[in-house]
Write a protein that holds these residues in place. Structure first.
Motif, PDB file in Angstrom:
ATOM      1  N   TRP A  20       0.846  -1.193   0.000  1.00 43.37           N
ATOM      2  CA  TRP A  20       0.000   0.000   0.000  1.00 43.37           C
ATOM      3  C   TRP A  20       0.876   1.235   0.000  1.00 43.37           C
ATOM      4  N   PHE A  21       0.472   2.245  -0.761  1.00 38.71           N
ATOM      5  CA  PHE A  21       1.213   3.498  -0.841  1.00 38.71           C
ATOM      6  C   PHE A  21       0.232   4.662  -0.809  1.00 38.71           C
ATOM      7  N   GLY A  22       0.719   5.800  -0.391  1.00 38.71           N
ATOM      8  CA  GLY A  22      -0.100   6.995  -0.359  1.00 38.71           C
ATOM      9  C   GLY A  22      -0.451   7.469  -1.762  1.00 38.71           C
ATOM     10  N   SER A  23       0.422   7.160  -2.731  1.00 32.21           N
ATOM     11  CA  SER A  23       0.198   7.575  -4.112  1.00 32.21           C
ATOM     12  C   SER A  23       1.185   6.818  -4.999  1.00 32.21           C
ATOM     13  N   GLY A  24       1.008   6.953  -6.310  1.00 39.42           N
ATOM     14  CA  GLY A  24       1.961   6.364  -7.244  1.00 39.42           C
ATOM     15  C   GLY A  24       3.333   6.996  -7.084  1.00 39.42           C
ATOM     16  N   ALA A  25       3.353   8.285  -6.794  1.00 34.60           N
ATOM     17  CA  ALA A  25       4.629   8.987  -6.595  1.00 34.60           C
ATOM     18  C   ALA A  25       5.344   8.471  -5.347  1.00 34.60           C
ATOM     19  N   ALA A  26       4.580   8.109  -4.319  1.00 27.29           N
ATOM     20  CA  ALA A  26       5.187   7.571  -3.096  1.00 27.29           C
ATOM     21  C   ALA A  26       5.867   6.240  -3.400  1.00 27.29           C
ATOM     22  N   PHE A  27       5.233   5.400  -4.226  1.00 32.09           N
ATOM     23  CA  PHE A  27       5.870   4.141  -4.629  1.00 32.09           C
ATOM     24  C   PHE A  27       7.177   4.434  -5.353  1.00 32.09           C
ATOM     25  N   GLU A  28       7.122   5.312  -6.347  1.00 31.52           N
ATOM     26  CA  GLU A  28       8.313   5.618  -7.142  1.00 31.52           C
ATOM     27  C   GLU A  28       9.439   6.187  -6.286  1.00 31.52           C
ATOM     28  N   ASP A  29       9.098   7.032  -5.314  1.00 34.32           N
ATOM     29  CA  ASP A  29      10.097   7.604  -4.408  1.00 34.32           C
ATOM     30  C   ASP A  29      10.754   6.508  -3.569  1.00 34.32           C
ATOM     31  N   GLN A  30       9.942   5.622  -2.980  1.00 29.87           N
ATOM     32  CA  GLN A  30      10.489   4.550  -2.145  1.00 29.87           C
ATOM     33  C   GLN A  30      11.321   3.578  -2.977  1.00 29.87           C
ATOM     34  N   GLN A  31      10.884   3.317  -4.200  1.00 27.14           N
ATOM     35  CA  GLN A  31      11.636   2.423  -5.085  1.00 27.14           C
ATOM     36  C   GLN A  31      12.990   3.047  -5.429  1.00 27.14           C
ATOM     37  N   ALA A  32      12.991   4.334  -5.762  1.00 24.87           N
ATOM     38  CA  ALA A  32      14.231   5.030  -6.129  1.00 24.87           C
ATOM     39  C   ALA A  32      15.213   5.076  -4.970  1.00 24.87           C
ATOM     40  N   ARG A  33      14.696   5.176  -3.743  1.00 27.89           N
ATOM     41  CA  ARG A  33      15.574   5.244  -2.574  1.00 27.89           C
ATOM     42  C   ARG A  33      15.940   3.866  -2.030  1.00 27.89           C
ATOM     43  N   GLY A  34      15.496   2.797  -2.700  1.00 26.04           N
ATOM     44  CA  GLY A  34      15.840   1.443  -2.284  1.00 26.04           C
ATOM     45  C   GLY A  34      15.190   1.015  -0.986  1.00 26.04           C
ATOM     46  N   LEU A  35      13.998   1.554  -0.686  1.00 25.97           N
ATOM     47  CA  LEU A  35      13.318   1.248   0.567  1.00 25.97           C
ATOM     48  C   LEU A  35      12.374   0.058   0.470  1.00 25.97           C
ATOM     49  N   LEU A  36      12.213  -0.494  -0.729  1.00 24.56           N
ATOM     50  CA  LEU A  36      11.300  -1.613  -0.908  1.00 24.56           C
ATOM     51  C   LEU A  36      12.083  -2.918  -0.932  1.00 24.56           C
TER      52      LEU A  36
END
Length: 152
Positions: free
Chosen positions: A17-33
């Motif tokens: 679950w994410f707050g938005s599509g941008a939140a997913f992309e941000d977490q993915q880019a920062r290696g948090l997933l």
């Protein structure tokens, strides 16, 4: 909130679950997933069937075999996350931080070299996979954790 089906490089598919599509992309880019099954951080969105509503002038499709699941209200999601965070905080307080020595300490406990105790620390993906393959009971924490020496 939005739910995505995610897939790791090992082909494990899981929901997040994410707050938005941008939140997913941000977490993915920062290696948090990371994959909850194998810990692999190479996570992408899996192919998903879109949830398209019926036209306003038509009833629900009578051929449907299962109802569309309803998303819990945001307040329930927040409450569940708060409870999960509180449980993690309690577990961390009841265990010992072993830092980068986590893999060695966990293996030593599993092999009976040192006494069993609750520990938490940091491990690389390769270390975590090796521990898992050898049957050492470990699990990732659901929320990121700062090492004690970095906390004010």
């Amino acid at each position: 909130m939005i739910v995505f089906d995610l897939q790791c490089a090992s082909a494990h598919v899981f929901e997040a679950w994410f707050g938005s599509g941008a939140a997913f992309e941000d977490q993915q880019a920062r290696g948090l997933l990371a994959c909850p099954l194998c810990g692999d951080a190479r996570v992408i969105k899996a192919v998903m069937a879109p949830n398209v509503g019926v036209k306003g002038n038509r009833g629900a499709d009578s051929r449907s075999t299962s109802p569309t699941p309803k998303m819990p209200p945001p307040a329930e999601i927040k409450a569940a996350l708060k409870a999960l965070a509180a449980t993690q905080a309690h577990m961390v307080r009841q265990s010992t931080w072993v830092g980068r020595g986590f893999a060695d300490q966990a293996r030593a406990m599993h092999d009976g070299v040192v006494e069993q105790s609750a520990i938490h620390g940091a491990a690389t993906l390769a270390e975590a996979k090796a521990l898992h393959e050898d049957g050492v009971p470990i699990m990732p924490l659901p929320f990121p954790l700062l090492p004690p020496e970095t906390v004010n």
